[in-house]
Each structure stands twice: as structure tokens, then as C-alpha cells.
Design a protein around this motif. Structure first.
Motif, PDB file in Angstrom:
ATOM      1  N   ALA A 199       9.218  11.960  -0.675  1.00 14.16           N
ATOM      2  CA  ALA A 199       9.083  12.298  -2.097  1.00 14.16           C
ATOM      3  C   ALA A 199       8.382  11.174  -2.861  1.00 14.16           C
ATOM      4  CB  ALA A 199      10.453  12.586  -2.699  1.00 14.16           C
ATOM      5  N   LEU A 200       8.734   9.923  -2.555  1.00 17.45           N
ATOM      6  CA  LEU A 200       8.084   8.799  -3.229  1.00 17.45           C
ATOM      7  C   LEU A 200       6.592   8.765  -2.912  1.00 17.45           C
ATOM      8  CD1 LEU A 200      10.790   6.032  -2.614  1.00 17.45           C
ATOM      9  CD2 LEU A 200      10.094   6.939  -4.847  1.00 17.45           C
ATOM     10  N   TYR A 201       6.241   8.941  -1.651  1.00 12.66           N
ATOM     11  CA  TYR A 201       4.839   8.878  -1.251  1.00 12.66           C
ATOM     12  C   TYR A 201       4.022   9.989  -1.891  1.00 12.66           C
ATOM     13  CZ  TYR A 201       0.765   8.855   1.862  1.00 12.66           C
ATOM     14  OH  TYR A 201      -0.508   8.828   2.367  1.00 12.66           O
ATOM     15  N   ARG A 202       4.592  11.187  -1.929  1.00 13.08           N
ATOM     16  CA  ARG A 202       3.839  12.321  -2.460  1.00 13.08           C
ATOM     17  C   ARG A 202       3.725  12.299  -3.984  1.00 13.08           C
ATOM     18  NH1 ARG A 202       6.611  17.359   0.194  1.00 13.08           N
ATOM     19  NH2 ARG A 202       5.273  18.435  -1.322  1.00 13.08           N
ATOM     20  N   THR A 203       4.472  11.450  -4.636  1.00 22.00           N
ATOM     21  CA  THR A 203       4.297  11.266  -6.079  1.00 22.00           C
ATOM     22  C   THR A 203       3.480  10.009  -6.376  1.00 22.00           C
ATOM     23  OG1 THR A 203       6.478  10.196  -6.145  1.00 22.00           O
ATOM     24  CG2 THR A 203       6.373  12.520  -6.764  1.00 22.00           C
ATOM     25  N   GLY A 204       2.789   9.487  -5.356  1.00 22.17           N
ATOM     26  CA  GLY A 204       1.889   8.362  -5.569  1.00 22.17           C
ATOM     27  C   GLY A 204       2.554   7.004  -5.558  1.00 22.17           C
ATOM     28  N   ARG A 205       3.803   6.915  -5.090  1.00 23.08           N
ATOM     29  CA  ARG A 205       4.546   5.645  -5.116  1.00 23.08           C
ATOM     30  C   ARG A 205       4.647   5.082  -3.698  1.00 23.08           C
ATOM     31  NH1 ARG A 205       9.384   7.970  -8.840  1.00 23.08           N
ATOM     32  NH2 ARG A 205      10.364   5.912  -8.509  1.00 23.08           N
ATOM     33  N   GLN A 206       3.471   4.751  -3.132  1.00 24.40           N
ATOM     34  CA  GLN A 206       3.386   4.329  -1.739  1.00 24.40           C
ATOM     35  C   GLN A 206       4.163   3.039  -1.494  1.00 24.40           C
ATOM     36  OE1 GLN A 206      -0.607   3.959  -0.333  1.00 24.40           O
ATOM     37  NE2 GLN A 206      -0.039   3.226   1.689  1.00 24.40           N
ATOM     38  N   THR A 207       4.054   2.075  -2.406  1.00 20.28           N
ATOM     39  CA  THR A 207       4.747   0.799  -2.229  1.00 20.28           C
ATOM     40  C   THR A 207       6.255   0.999  -2.163  1.00 20.28           C
ATOM     41  OG1 THR A 207       2.970  -0.336  -3.413  1.00 20.28           O
ATOM     42  CG2 THR A 207       5.064  -1.502  -3.188  1.00 20.28           C
ATOM     43  N   GLU A 208       6.795   1.833  -3.066  1.00 22.20           N
ATOM     44  CA  GLU A 208       8.232   2.093  -3.054  1.00 22.20           C
ATOM     45  C   GLU A 208       8.652   2.838  -1.795  1.00 22.20           C
ATOM     46  OE1 GLU A 208      10.067   3.294  -6.947  1.00 22.20           O
ATOM     47  OE2 GLU A 208       7.962   3.374  -7.540  1.00 22.20           O
ATOM     48  N   ALA A 209       7.787   3.745  -1.316  1.00 17.48           N
ATOM     49  CA  ALA A 209       8.107   4.488  -0.098  1.00 17.48           C
ATOM     50  C   ALA A 209       8.228   3.547   1.096  1.00 17.48           C
ATOM     51  CB  ALA A 209       7.034   5.543   0.159  1.00 17.48           C
TER      52      ALA A 209
END
Length: 647
Positions: A199-209
């Protein structure tokens, strides 16, 4: 009466909730309710109540516990259930109406059998039945060892399925709300960690993922000495390569291929262009360019409407609204726009309910969902044409492309004339209208349904506190949640403000906060960093919207010692003839400043009453009200004239 097993063991009649005290009869009741309709042997019951090393007198003591339990049933008026003695043990019968555990399992069965867009709604309804730490008031090591983990696993399976559905349909932001919490409560649960990373990656939050992957990897190695499972490792590799995970594109293709019900369509937020690079085999001369030439341009999605984190309660209204807005059949058979009016007092949760339902039914409105405020920040109404311009900007027409039906959320409507042109212009869609007024004239001319919202019942209030504050915090003081909800008047805005203050004060006990709140229940229900999150501010603003004579009538009636009021008592308090008083009462009822019970009886909500005392007294920031006899001709002008801004 209904037993609540999915949390502290309690009994409720739908209005009041009684959390049973930790005792041996409570442990006995829990053991029987965990096996409803089945015989639980006396040996098993003795082990549960006294432990595996029970005393020699346990057999006689068990019979005494059963007697005490039957007296408890009589005390709370539980007549349709009984502890039945049978050969070899005891049994208690229950059904979905009397035991929340059976209700939960029935809802899960219905959701699994439905296999369509109602599955998500039904599963979320089942999860809302969980009200805190399981059996936290039941003193039985055996139950906590054997039964609590099993029940918790049932909930986790449902939550996992809910998050899967959200991700399958591109609702990643909605899934994040649940996943952040559950991964902190169950830090070693790899499937939830995998869903959160996705979910984090698909919302553009690659670093958090990637940071979340490192967290679960470190936790597993430190605690268990193992590496993450293969699926998690492949997910990390895909993120490092910048691959498209595919689910979002698949959801878009399904949405473009069909508009028939059967699956939730992505929300506007999910349908926004992805910031994740496409895989290499989808770029080049025969990649997206070729696809673009074969598919007509789609209308741009409207901006996403806000989500409502931790929404609970209002099950009846939610179910009715979902059925209204998702009813099948061509629009030619129903030329009028299906719409519903949500009315009620300030801060009672009208907008939250509208937004929650809008997200639930988003799959039926491929044209998108649009939130349109009909009141300016200063409280003045917006003209219909100004609102129509905003809708046209949010839903621009694209030549040669069919947007499909859209859902309008028309918020804080002051007068029917603000809404009528919008309903006419968007007859192919649907609308949810929120207003402090009843808008009877709108319903009379355009049909629709009306839902008058009042305060939450105690069970729903505690569920809201649990959803916002967290199960662990509530479970630490299970008996303190209801007094806090009562101090807030079971008012949704007040409950959310109280919960937010508790979140920022992790060491503050619920009981201590309740005692502090009771000294000034209105003035202390506010947050310093946001003036809008304030009960006195919201009620001040609502009072200013009323005509001066009507506002003064509210202050007089709120100060009346009579509860409930009648027309005769209200006439005496106002010093008016009963005929004129009826008009005043009707206007105050319509504006949400009075609540109606049986015909001819009405009352003022406790928070509104306390606010009226503040507004009428010389407290700081409030001018003293002019509690004087009404002037001639002041109240008779209650003719529903449109506000000047709409003329």
C-alpha cells in the motif's frame, strides 16, 4: 438483551452497556457463551473458573456460581436466556440477536457468499462489533490461553480479507488506516506487513515501504532467527527495481471494461496517475502508445473526497443509504436523481456519514464522487450557480467520452434552492445532501429519503472511542469508557475531540480526563490547534445562523427546568401564545436545536443546554443574551424566507 463477548464481557439493551465485574460467575458465563448451544462439561468449567488445580469443593462451588449467574440474569432482566443444567454439564442458548460473536460469524458468512461489492461493507460491519481487548474482565488463564487467540485469529482473517479487497480495487489509502494499526499490534505478522509495504509503495511512498520491510526483517531475525518469507523478499526486490505491482492497473482495466455492479471500482485517489514506473516490457513502440490509439480518452477523475478514519456506528443508516444508492435498474425507470438528506444538530456526524457511504458505494459511480460545500467559511450560503460551477470544474465533459454516473455529496445545505438545480443537472447520478435543516420542501418536490441523525447510542459511542484511541488504551480502563462517552453526550464531534486529546496525552487516565471534563463539558471540548475542532465554536456558529429572535428562543427553552418540554411549557417559558410557540418549536426542531420524542414532547441535548448556559451568562467570549419579553411581530415572521444570499 444482548451479550457482548468481542471485548470486555458485557450486557446491553441497545442503550446502556454494563461491563461485568471480574469474578468467577463472569468466567463461567464467558465459558458458556464461547460454546453457545453446546454442552460444556463440569470438568471443563471447573478448570476454566478455578484453574487446573481447582479445590476439592469446586463441584459445589460451581453450582453456587450458576446460581449467582442466574441471579445476575434476573437483575438485568435477561428472561429469554438461561443457564440450562444437562447431564454432564451446562449449556446456554444464543442466536445472532443475543450474542455478538454469532452475529459476527453470520456477517462473515454472508460476505463470503455474496462475492460482490457488498462483501467489503459487510466485512467492515462485522469488524465494528469488536469493542476492545477480548475478555479483559474475565479472570481465567485457561480462556486467555486457549480461546482468546482463537477468537483473535477470526478477526485477523477478516481484517486481512478487507485489506486485500481494498488493495485489489486500488483503495490503498483506505487500507493504510487499518494496516498501520494492525502491524504495530502484531509486529511479526508477515501478511499484514506485506500488505502495508504494498500500500505504501503504490501510493508513491517508496522510502517508507522499504523502511517497513527493514522493520519486519529485523524483527523476525531478532526474535525468531528467520528471514522474511519468499513473498516479502520478492516484494522488496520489485520495489528496488521500481516495478509496477500490477494490481492498480488491473483494477483500472476492469473498471474500463465494464460498468456493471460486481466489484468496487477504484476511487478517484486510486485512479490518479501512478508515480510508479511501468515495467520495461510495457514501454516502447508497441506499448502504451498502441494501447492509447485503441481506447478513447477517459475523462479526468475528480479530486478525491476525504476519508473518515475510524468511522463506526450508524449501521442502520449506512445499510439504508448503500441500498438506496446502489439499487439497480436503468435510470429511465427512475427519472429523478436518487438522493438522501442527512439532517441533524451541529457536529452530529452528518458529513462523516455521507463521506463514509460515498466511499462504500464508489464502485457504482465510475464518474467519480465530488464533495461540494454549500456554505462558505463565514457561515453564509453559497448560491446554486456558484456550486454548479464547482461541480462542472470537478466533472468536466470530454467530447466522445462517457463519464458515467457520478455521486454528489452536497454538504451543509441551507435552503432547498441551493440543491434543486444540481439534482436536475445530474439526473443520471445520485446525491447525498447534508443539512442542519430537515429540507422538507426539497423532499416534497424531488422525493428522496430523510435520515435524521441524533446522538450515538452508548455502544456506538464506545466503539468510536475504541476506533480512535485504540483497543489497548480502552481495555486498560474498560469501565471508564462509558462515563467518558456520557460526559461527551454521545455526541460524535465531542467524542472525536476527547479521543484526540487522549491520543496526545498517552499517560492521562480516562477516568481522570472524564472528571476534568465534567467541570466544563462544553468549554473543554476543543482543540487549541484547530478552531474548527471545538464544540463551543461549532455551536456558536450554529447559533449565529439563526434569526436573533429564534436564537433567543433557544436560549430560553434550554434554560427551562422541564425535561421533556411540551408546547404548553415552552409557551410559558417564552411568554407566547401556544400557536406561535408551535411555529418556534418547529423551526428549532428543523434546525437541530431540539430533539423530538413522543408526539408533543421534545428536549434539548445536554451539550446544547450547557452551551446555552454559557451563551446566556457573562462568560468570557460570550455576550450576555437579551432575555427580554419578545417584541410584537418578532416571532410571527417565521415563514421560511430564503436567506438574502440566495435571493
Amino acid at each position: 438483551m444482548r451479550f457482548q463477548l468481542l471485548g470486555p464481557l458485557s450486557v446491553t439493551d441497545g442503550r446502556d452497556v454494563v461491563v461485568l465485574p471480574p469474578s468467577k460467575p463472569t468466567a463461567l458465563l464467558a465459558a458458556l457463551l464461547l460454546r453457545p448451544g453446546s454442552i460444556v462439561s463440569t470438568d471443563r468449567l471447573r478448570d476454566i473458573v478455578w484453574g487446573e488445580e481447582h479445590p476439592p469443593t469446586a463441584k459445589t462451588a460451581l453450582q453456587s456460581c450458576v446460581l449467582r449467574l442466574r441471579r445476575l440474569f434476573a437483575k438485568y432482566g435477561i428472561e429469554n436466556q438461561a443457564v440450562v443444567a444437562v447431564a454432564g454439564g451446562y449449556r446456554i442458548d444464543a442466536d445472532t440477536g443475543t450474542l455478538d460473536l454469532l452475529h459476527f460469524r453470520r456477517l462473515v458468512e454472508q460476505a463470503t457468499a455474496s462475492g460482490n461489492d457488498s462483501e467489503l461493507y459487510t466485512l467492515r460491519t462485522s469488524l465494528a462489533l469488536w469493542q476492545g481487548a477480548l475478555l479483559s474482565n474475565v479472570p481465567s488463564d485457561l480462556l486467555h490461553r486457549d480461546e482468546v487467540p482463537r477468537l483473535a485469529e477470526e478477526r485477523l482473517r477478516v481484517l486481512e480479507r478487507v485489506c486485500d479487497i481494498e488493495l485489489e480495487h486500488g483503495r490503498c489509502r483506505e487500507a493504510l488506516v487499518d494496516l498501520w494499526e494492525v502491524t504495530r499490534v502484531y509486529p511479526a505478522h508477515e501478511r499484514f506487513a506485506e500488505q502495508l509495504i504494498e500500500a505504501l509503495y503504490r501510493t508513491g511512498r517508496q522510502t517508507e515501504a522499504l523502511a517497513e520491510y527493514r522493520r519486519i526483517k529485523g524483527h523476525l531475525r531478532e526474535r525468531l532467527g528467520v528471514d522474511p518469507r519468499a513473498e516479502l523478499q520478492r516484494l522488496e526486490l520489485a520495489i528496488l527495481r521500481g516495478e509496477d505491482l500490477g494490481r492498480l492497473d488491473a483494477a483500472r482495466e476492469r473498471a474500463a471494461a465494464t460498468t456493471a455492479p460486481g466489484g468496487l471500482l477504484p476511487t478517484a485517489a486510486a485512479a490518479a496517475p501512478s508515480r510508479v514506473p511501468a515495467p520495461a516490457d510495457q514501454t516502447g513502440a508497441h506499448g502504451p502508445q498502441a494501447l492509447h490509439t485503441s481506447v478513447p480518452a477517459s475523462p479526468p477523475p475528480p479530486p478525491p473526497i476525504p476519508t473518515v478514519p475510524g468511522f463506526t456506528g450508524r449501521e442502520g443508516e449506512v445499510d439504508s443509504l448503500v441500498r438506496l444508492l446502489t439499487a439497480g435498474g436503468p435510470r429511465e425507470e427512475a427519472p429523478r436523481t436518487p438522493f438522501a438528506v442527512l439532517s441533524g444538530a451541529p457536529g452530529i456526524g452528518k458529513t462523516a456519514l455521507a463521506l463514509h457511504v460515498a466511499h462504500l458505494v464508489s464502485g457504482h459511480f465510475p464518474g467519480g464522487s465530488v464533495l461540494v460545500p454549500l456554505t462558505r467559511p463565514d457561515g453564509s450560503p453559497r448560491p446554486a450557480e456558484e456550486a454548479a460551477d464547482e461541480v462542472r470544474r470537478a466533472l468536466p465533459a470530454v467530447p466522445g467520452a462517457d463519464r458515467g454516473p457520478a455521486l454528489l455529496v452536497l454538504d451543509d445545505v441551507v435552503h432547498p434552492d441551493q440543491v434543486r438545480p444540481l439534482l436536475t443537472a445530474h439526473a443520471c447520478g445520485a446525491a447525498i445532501v447534508t443539512s442542519r435543516m430537515g429540507l422538507a420542501a426539497l423532499v416534497a418536490t424531488h422525493g428522496g429519503t430523510v435520515h435524521r441523525l441524533g446522538a450515538l447510542d452508548p455502544e456506538q459511542s464506545q466503539a468510536l472511542l475504541t476506533a480512535v484511541v485504540g483497543r489497548e488504551r480502552i481495555a486498560a480502563e474498560p469501565a471508564a469508557a462509558l462515563p467518558l462517552a456520557t460526559a461527551c453526550g454521545h455526541h460524535p464531534l465531542a467524542l472525536r475531540i476527547a479521543a484526540a486529546r487522549l491520543l496526545t496525552r498517552p499517560r492521562l487516565r480516562l477516568a481522570d480526563y472524564t472528571d476534568w471534563l465534567l467541570h466544563d463539558p462544553v468549554g473543554r471540548l476543543s482543540l487549541a490547534d484547530d478552531p474548527q475542532m471545538s464544540v463551543p465554536h461549532r455551536l456558536d456558529e450554529a447559533l449565529k445562523r439563526l434569526p436573533p429572535a429564534l436564537a433567543e428562543a433557544h436560549l430560553r427553552l434550554a434554560a427551562s427546568p422541564h425535561d421533556p418540554l411540551t408546547t404548553a411549557r415552552a409557551a410559558a417559558a417564552l411568554g407566547l401564545p401556544e400557536e406561535t410557540t408551535e411555529q418556534v418549536v418547529e423551526r428549532l426542531l428543523d434546525a437541530g436545536f431540539l430533539e423530538e420524542g413522543r408526539p408533543g414532547a421534545f428536549w434539548t441535548h445536554d451539550l446544547l443546554r450547557a452551551h446555552a448556559r454559557r451563551a446566556a451568562g457573562p462568560s468570557p467570549g460570550h455576550a450576555p443574551a437579551l432575555l427580554r419579553p419578545p417584541r410584537d411581530g418578532e416571532f410571527p415572521q417565521l415563514d421560511g424566507t430564503r436567506p438574502a444570499a440566495l435571493r
